[in-house]
Design a protein around this motif. Structure first.
Motif, PDB file in Angstrom:
ATOM      1  N   THR A   1     -11.577   9.035 -16.107  1.00 25.51           N
ATOM      2  CA  THR A   1     -12.392   7.912 -16.582  1.00 25.51           C
ATOM      3  C   THR A   1     -13.758   8.372 -17.063  1.00 25.51           C
ATOM      4  OG1 THR A   1     -13.006   7.538 -14.264  1.00 25.51           O
ATOM      5  CG2 THR A   1     -11.246   6.159 -15.179  1.00 25.51           C
TER       6      THR A   1
ATOM      7  N   GLY B   1      -7.088   7.289 -14.102  1.00 24.44           N
ATOM      8  CA  GLY B   1      -8.292   7.190 -13.288  1.00 24.44           C
ATOM      9  C   GLY B   1      -8.997   8.510 -13.083  1.00 24.44           C
ATOM     10  N   LYS B   2      -8.270   9.611 -13.132  1.00 25.27           N
ATOM     11  CA  LYS B   2      -8.897  10.916 -12.939  1.00 25.27           C
ATOM     12  C   LYS B   2      -9.815  11.289 -14.099  1.00 25.27           C
ATOM     13  CE  LYS B   2      -5.234  13.443 -12.243  1.00 25.27           C
ATOM     14  NZ  LYS B   2      -4.389  14.606 -11.908  1.00 25.27           N
TER      15      LYS B   2
ATOM     16  N   ASN C   1       1.658   6.138 -10.771  1.00 31.17           N
ATOM     17  CA  ASN C   1       1.058   7.440 -11.062  1.00 31.17           C
ATOM     18  C   ASN C   1       0.304   7.441 -12.399  1.00 31.17           C
ATOM     19  OD1 ASN C   1       0.818  10.329 -10.261  1.00 31.17           O
ATOM     20  ND2 ASN C   1       1.855  10.630 -12.214  1.00 31.17           N
TER      21      ASN C   1
ATOM     22  N   TYR D   1       3.095   1.913  -2.128  1.00 28.81           N
ATOM     23  CA  TYR D   1       3.525   2.190  -3.493  1.00 28.81           C
ATOM     24  C   TYR D   1       2.300   2.342  -4.398  1.00 28.81           C
ATOM     25  CZ  TYR D   1       7.907   0.418  -1.613  1.00 28.81           C
ATOM     26  OH  TYR D   1       9.022   0.227  -0.840  1.00 28.81           O
ATOM     27  N   SER D   2       2.449   3.157  -5.418  1.00 21.98           N
ATOM     28  CA  SER D   2       1.369   3.354  -6.390  1.00 21.98           C
ATOM     29  C   SER D   2       1.978   3.689  -7.749  1.00 21.98           C
ATOM     30  CB  SER D   2       0.420   4.477  -5.951  1.00 21.98           C
ATOM     31  OG  SER D   2       1.116   5.711  -5.921  1.00 21.98           O
TER      32      SER D   2
ATOM     33  N   LEU E   1      -1.635   5.109 -13.611  1.00 20.94           N
ATOM     34  CA  LEU E   1      -3.001   4.674 -13.350  1.00 20.94           C
ATOM     35  C   LEU E   1      -3.783   5.754 -12.623  1.00 20.94           C
ATOM     36  CD1 LEU E   1      -2.418   0.963 -12.315  1.00 20.94           C
ATOM     37  CD2 LEU E   1      -3.076   1.860 -14.539  1.00 20.94           C
ATOM     38  N   HIS E   2      -3.083   6.503 -11.773  1.00 21.49           N
ATOM     39  CA  HIS E   2      -3.737   7.608 -11.078  1.00 21.49           C
ATOM     40  C   HIS E   2      -4.210   8.667 -12.061  1.00 21.49           C
ATOM     41  CE1 HIS E   2      -4.491  10.863  -8.287  1.00 21.49           C
ATOM     42  NE2 HIS E   2      -3.580  11.597  -8.894  1.00 21.49           N
ATOM     43  N   GLU E   3      -3.367   9.016 -13.035  1.00 25.48           N
ATOM     44  CA  GLU E   3      -3.739  10.028 -14.017  1.00 25.48           C
ATOM     45  C   GLU E   3      -4.865   9.536 -14.927  1.00 25.48           C
ATOM     46  OE1 GLU E   3      -2.726  13.114 -14.265  1.00 25.48           O
ATOM     47  OE2 GLU E   3      -1.488  12.876 -12.471  1.00 25.48           O
TER      48      GLU E   3
ATOM     49  N   ARG F   1       0.817  -1.212   0.000  1.00 22.59           N
ATOM     50  CA  ARG F   1       0.000   0.000   0.000  1.00 22.59           C
ATOM     51  C   ARG F   1       0.848   1.258   0.000  1.00 22.59           C
ATOM     52  NH1 ARG F   1      -3.242  -2.409   4.339  1.00 22.59           N
ATOM     53  NH2 ARG F   1      -4.903  -3.630   3.374  1.00 22.59           N
TER      54      ARG F   1
END
Length: 593
Positions: free
Chosen positions: A19, A16-17, A10, A7-8, A12-14, A5
């Protein structure tokens, strides 16, 4: 796992924003015309076109996401009074737009010029309003733009108007040049519908496939690498005339519930068989020595009534047209063809009289609203003619005289569309085995010309309206209650997988989803000063193990909370964890929250 948890990714974060924006834009950029067609920027090169459109798709989605954030901050700030005023202003602007649109429509003034004028005026008014509300605060700042005074106020207004005019003019010009969704062909395309040629294809050559698509509209999946050819149209000057081969699905939709009649000799019958093949009868027109040729044929395929009436002579064709006009319900289209039998079996006076009678009947049918198509005799392969009578009276020279006679007599001008047989047979003349008839694929090309002409010949009166079901029509009380029960199970037991996540968590982690939630959210609550979830997790662990947790997890919580000094509560927890537990060392190292 607690370590994972930390680690992520980025990327996928971008992704996901945006979608929501990517979901919306796929129906307007990747797919167009309500997902019925594809946006084509680079025609003939589908892979290159996919890359270009995908880049546009992601760029527009990102811009839409940012614009949404900007507009949300402007119109819906964290102030109730401002939000209410913004909502009222938005509702007023929408109602005003509807009012202006209705006024322009009633006045018959809907045009590109009027729409641009209204948009520029509305944008100017909005700009001035925002300027009055914000300029005083902005001018009091030390911004270089504020020091520029009113010049910086006028520049955005002029730039916005210029962009609007440029985009409107560009879109209008592109639409006139043929850009836009595929629409039914207008009647003006009839003069160029027969202009095309047979294109040799090599399915393994991407360049040649691209040229065939761009120049002639020929495409599709081709398995062989050579020896293939397909009919394609020349690119006309009128960009509205985008001729394409019609699929069986589109033909069924266009002719559903309709009737098409063919009247004439064996050449017209072969065209009838070609339409049957398009509608699903793949064996239509197959060679059969036992099948009667000189007879009428009636078939109903895919909800379309197809009829062939044997009428080899001009007088026969005129009599058949008279019968058609006498029917209570006229066909949507009547395809008439002939001339070859008259050259063999009729004297000149008889033939001329039959032609005059045919012209009168065609004009009467046309006046009655019946779409009559005249099929010009195909090219004759003189060396393959099978009898002396045909060699003398039905060679290409004699048939050309008959074609000219029909033009002079007004047969072609009496039809709503002329299907020119030599246009799609002159290049395949060597493939006529008996000098008159051609292989099936040649007639398949001819029927594609006819199907394109059906866009303006066949009225759209057979389309069944798509009536949506009434609200609640598909409702099921039992299924609804079951879904509510499953939703409550997922909500209160922290399990959205109907018990599967609880089973997996207990088998492999020794924890329940509720304990995992407490473990994951404890650092967040600690960091933002919210009620401590860690205490709840500790109570759960104490009840189950008789232990106060483990120091390793508390260290992780403190690390993730970004606090330099642990709180008094957390320090007490750490002190408590340094006391040896009565449990085994293995139990003390396990995380049970």
């Amino acid at each position: 796992h607690p370590t994972l948890r930390r680690y992520s990714l980025n990327m996928l974060h971008e992704i996901g924003k945006t979608t929501l924006e990517t979901y919306l834009m796929q129906h307007h950029i990747w797919l167009t015309s309500n997902a019925k067609s594809l946006l084509t920027v680079v025609p003939g090169w589908p892979k290159v076109n996919f890359l270009v459109v995908t880049a546009i798709y992601f760029f527009v989605s990102r811009r839409l996401y940012k614009l949404t954030l900007y507009l949300r901050g402007m119109l819906m700030p964290d102030d109730v009074g401002t939000c209410v005023r913004s909502l009222v202003a938005i509702a007023g602007a929408v109602m005003t737009s509807y009012g202006v649109a209705a006024t322009l429509d009633l006045a018959g003034a809907v045009s590109l010029t009027s729409i641009c004028a209204v948009a520029v005026c509305g944008g100017t008014a909005l700009h001035l309003y925002v300027h009055r509300k914000t300029w005083q605060l902005h001018s009091s700042s030390a911004s270089p733009r504020a020091a520029g005074g009113e010049v910086h106020n006028i520049v955005p207004l002029m730039a916005g108007a210029a962009c609007l005019v440029f985009l409107a003019g560009g879109c209008h010009t592109a639409a006139l040049a043929g850009a836009g969704k595929v629409a039914p062909l207008p009647a003006a395309c009839g003069s160029v519908a027969n202009e095309g040629q047979w294109i040799p294809l090599n399915a393994c050559n991407e360049f040649q496939r691209g040229v065939a698509r761009v120049e002639y509209g020929v495409g599709g999946d081709l398995a062989a690498c050579g020896g293939l050819s397909a009919w394609g149209w020349h690119v006309p000057d009128d960009k509205r005339c985008r001729f394409v081969p019609r699929s069986a699905k589109s033909v069924r939709a266009a002719l559903a519930g309709g009737q098409v009649m063919f009247v004439g000799d064996s050449l017209t019958r072969n065209m009838y068989f070609a339409l049957c093949r398009v509608l699903g009868d793949r064996g239509a027109g197959a060679y059969s020595s036992s099948e009667e040729r000189h007879t009428d044929i009636t078939k109903e395929l895919a909800g379309v009534l197809l009829e062939f009436r044997w009428a080899p002579l001009a007088s026969d064709q005129a009599a058949r047209l008279a019968e058609v006009r006498a029917q209570p319900a006229a066909p949507d289209a009547v395809v008439v063809g002939g001339g070859l039998w008259d050259s063999l079996h009729s004297t000149v006076p008889v033939h001329d009289a039959g032609i005059k009678q045919l012209v009168r009947e065609m004009q009467d049918a046309k006046a009655a609203g019946i779409s009559v198509v005249w099929q010009v005799p195909t090219t004759i392969n003189d060396p393959a003619l099978t009898s002396d009578e045909k060699i003398t009276n039905m060679n290409e020279g004699e048939v050309q005289k008959i074609r000219d006679k029909y033009v002079t007599a007004g047969v072609l001008s009496s039809a709503r569309f002329v299907l020119d047989g030599p246009s799609f047979t002159s290049e395949r003349v060597a493939e006529s085995s008996d000098g008159v008839h051609y292989p099936a694929f040649v007639y398949d090309a001819g029927v594609q010309i006819l199907l394109n002409a059906f866009d303006w010949l066949v009225p759209e009166k057979h389309q069944v309206p798509n009536t949506p079901n009434e609200p609640g029509k598909n409702a099921n009380v039992l299924l609804g209650c079951m879904m509510l029960a499953l939703s409550f199970v997922g909500l209160f037991f922290f399990d959205g997988y109907f018990g599967a996540s609880i089973l997996v968590s207990k088998m492999f982690l020794g924890q329940t989803p509720g304990e995992l939630y407490a473990e994951a959210m404890a650092p967040v609550h600690e960091k933002h000063g919210l009620p401590p979830v860690a205490d709840a997790a500790t109570v759960i662990a104490d009840e189950k193990n008789g232990t106060g947790g483990d120091a390793e997890m508390c260290d992780l919580i403190l690390k993730n909370s970004d606090d330099k000094e642990p709180s008094l509560e957390m320090q007490t927890t750490l002190d408590r964890q340094t006391t040896p537990s009565t449990g085994s060392m293995e139990d003390s190292l396990r995380v049970r929250r």
